[in-house]
Design an enzyme around this catalytic site. Structure first.
Site, mmCIF file in Angstrom:
data_model
loop_
_atom_site.group_PDB
_atom_site.id
_atom_site.type_symbol
_atom_site.label_atom_id
_atom_site.label_comp_id
_atom_site.label_asym_id
_atom_site.label_seq_id
_atom_site.Cartn_x
_atom_site.Cartn_y
_atom_site.Cartn_z
ATOM 1 N N SER A 121 -13.574 -21.303 -29.105
ATOM 2 C CA SER A 121 -13.080 -19.960 -28.809
ATOM 3 C C SER A 121 -12.029 -19.963 -27.713
ATOM 4 C CB SER A 121 -14.243 -19.062 -28.377
ATOM 5 O OG SER A 121 -14.842 -19.570 -27.196
ATOM 6 N N HIS A 142 -12.767 -20.077 -36.210
ATOM 7 C CA HIS A 142 -13.485 -19.405 -35.129
ATOM 8 C C HIS A 142 -14.217 -18.167 -35.630
ATOM 9 C CE1 HIS A 142 -13.399 -16.907 -31.208
ATOM 10 N NE2 HIS A 142 -14.516 -17.592 -31.289
ATOM 11 N N GLU A 154 -11.175 -16.360 -37.417
ATOM 12 C CA GLU A 154 -9.807 -16.775 -37.103
ATOM 13 C C GLU A 154 -9.583 -18.190 -37.635
ATOM 14 O OE1 GLU A 154 -8.981 -14.377 -32.952
ATOM 15 O OE2 GLU A 154 -10.154 -16.222 -32.855
ATOM 16 N N ASN A 192 -9.729 -12.717 -28.635
ATOM 17 C CA ASN A 192 -9.933 -12.848 -27.188
ATOM 18 C C ASN A 192 -8.665 -12.573 -26.403
ATOM 19 O OD1 ASN A 192 -12.695 -13.374 -27.098
ATOM 20 N ND2 ASN A 192 -12.417 -15.553 -27.473
#
Length: 507
Positions: A121, A142, A154, A192
């Site tokens: 991540s 991810h 992802e 993120n």
């Protein structure tokens, strides 16, 4: 349906590894679980089986289906047990050296055509693959916790990743029932990265003494429609998870001001006040329930003074109609009378700046946030300046609470709360597009599915106007002198000529 990967290895049997193993088996693959800790893989298998039995009990799946899926889960003792796999996904500790060592071991035993994937991540896919003999077969894959419920994944290409690898992983994600989004190998990838604005800007607002945690949470839930306020969210994810991510992305972008972490979370992490799981974070928890302080009562005011509205106020006609609906006496002169409650509604500026520029008596001046349409918001937000008299503050609070809609009264702030948080979110998303990290379409998909925002960040910009968002950012940069608020070129160009942020031509 054709199985994209018949045999799939999962290394790491924590919550993430278990979740990936579960949906891989449900997709029809034979799944091989490996964990360096003795007994951990078997415990993970039992946990997955229990999850399926719960679904059987709820009549979500049949007992035969649960039995068939359970038969597709296998335990292996070492990397050699993954030799027959078409795909191996690692979901182990976030340490570059450990991940590199794992992939070096895997390359020794898997076939030449085996695809290798990392669920990292926060680490660079390129860096993880740097020690591999064939880094072209490695990509990021991810997922988000809990994997069976969070329907986005992802797919990240490192510098040397072969395009066919990402194509195959995207197809497999769809087979798993998930939505793949393609991202470049940059810090934070999409979700993120895009999520940086929500928490960090809220922390800056608290750090300025504008409002407390609960008030900021209420404002962003009620005005924008977020399911959780930023401090509720940080309590849920826990600061021992979220603060290191803040620091990591900030450092990986070489101290980019847009991602600047907060001393508030650093201090609370050091003190162990990390969130709901320990019973105390930004809120205290009693049997898992947040103890939220009550809102201040509406002041009792004998008489409301007449109200004068600045000619530069945002949504001025809408504000006039609201005042009429609330039964206010409205002054229409070119300047306020000496007894008037003076109302301003700036975009990005603080109340102090507006009072000075417009030569208004600051003692009688108060601001209202009108970025969001009055009909759409469930809360009104007023802001004082350091000179606002208490009787004026109370009169404004009482007036705007007349119809029962909640009112929050906060201290002066450039962009108040909603404007500055929304503008920061939109600006960071725009810069993701500027950098070519992903397509605008994948950005919107990733954020709505991965973060649960009421709108994608670009859709937020369109909803409240790219030109307005741009004005908020320019004016906040003036108020604070901080390059954190400089508009992304992608937003500046589109906002300046009134283009949509979501309807973008893509190659």
């Amino acid at each position: 349906m054709k199985i994209q990967f018949l045999n799939v290895g999962i290394v790491g049997s924590g919550a993430m590894g278990r979740g990936i193993a579960q949906i891989a088996a449900q997709a029809g693959s034979q799944v091989f679980l490996l964990d360096a800790q003795a007994g951990a893989a078997l415990a993970a298998k039992d946990s997955i089986h229990d999850q399926w039995q719960k679904l059987v009990g709820k009549n979500r799946i049949s007992a035969e289906q649960a039995t068939a899926w359970s038969a597709q889960l296998h335990i292996v003792d070492n990397a050699a047990g993954l030799a027959q796999c078409d795909l191996v996904i690692e979901a182990i500790v976030e340490r570059l050296d450990v991940k590199r060592g794992l992939f070096a071991d895997l390359e020794k035993v898997v076939g030449a055509d085996t695809v290798l994937a990392t669920n990292t991540s926060s680490l660079s896919v390129t860096s993880i693959g740097a020690g591999m003999q064939r880094p072209g077969r490695l990509a990021g894959f991810h997922f988000f916790n809990p994997v069976p419920l969070m329907k986005v994944v992802e797919v990240i290409a490192g510098l040397k990743t072969e395009p066919a690898v990402c194509t195959a992983l995207s197809a497999y994600a769809k087979q798993m029932g998930h939505t793949p989004v393609l991202a470049q190998d940059t810090p934070g990838f999409i979700v993120n990265h895009a999520g940086r604005g929500y928490g960090t800007e809220a922390l800056r607002i608290v750090g300025e003494g504008v409002a407390d945690f609960a008030t900021i949470d209420r404002i962003l839930r009620d005005q924008v429609g977020f399911k959780l306020g930023p401090f509720e969210l940080m309590d849920l994810t826990a600061l021992d998870v979220s603060h290191p991510v803040m620091e990591s992305i900030y450092q990986q972008y070489y101290d980019e001001p847009r991602y600047r972490p907060s001393v508030i979370t650093a201090q609370r992490l050091a003190g162990g006040v990390v969130g709901k799981k320990v019973g105390e974070g930004f809120y205290r928890y009693d049997k898992g329930v947040a103890q939220v302080p009550a809102e201040p009562p509406v002041p009792v005011v004998a008489e409301i003074p007449p109200v004068w509205v600045s000619p530069r106020a945002a949504r001025r006609a809408e504000l006039y109609q609201l005042l009429k609906d609330l039964g206010a006496t409205i002054e229409t002169g070119t300047s306020p009378s000496p007894t008037a409650l003076t109302l301003v509604a700036p975009l990005g500026f603080d109340v102090t700046t507006v009072a000075v520029v417009e030569r208004l008596d600051p003692a009688r001046t108060i601001g209202i946030d009108m970025l969001v349409e009055e009909a759409a918001t469930k809360r009104r937000v007023l802001a004082t300046n350091p000179a606002t008299r208490v009787d004026i503050r109370n009169a404004a609070h009482a007036l705007f609470a007349r119809d029962g809609k909640p009112v929050s009264v906060i201290r002066d702030s450039g962009g108040f709360v909603t404007q500055r948080v929304v503008a920061t979110i939109v600006n960071i998303a725009s810069d993701i597009c500027q950098q070519g990290i992903c397509s605008p379409r994948d950005l919107e998909t990733a954020v709505t599915l991965g973060l649960g925002y009421p709108l994608g960040p670009l859709a937020m910009g369109d909803r409240w106007g790219p030109t307005n968002i741009l004005e908020v950012l320019f004016n906040m940069q003036t108020v604070y002198g901080d390059t954190r608020y400089r508009p992304s070129p992608w937003l500046r160009r589109r906002g300046a000529i009134g283009l949509s942020l979501t309807h973008v031509e893509e190659d």
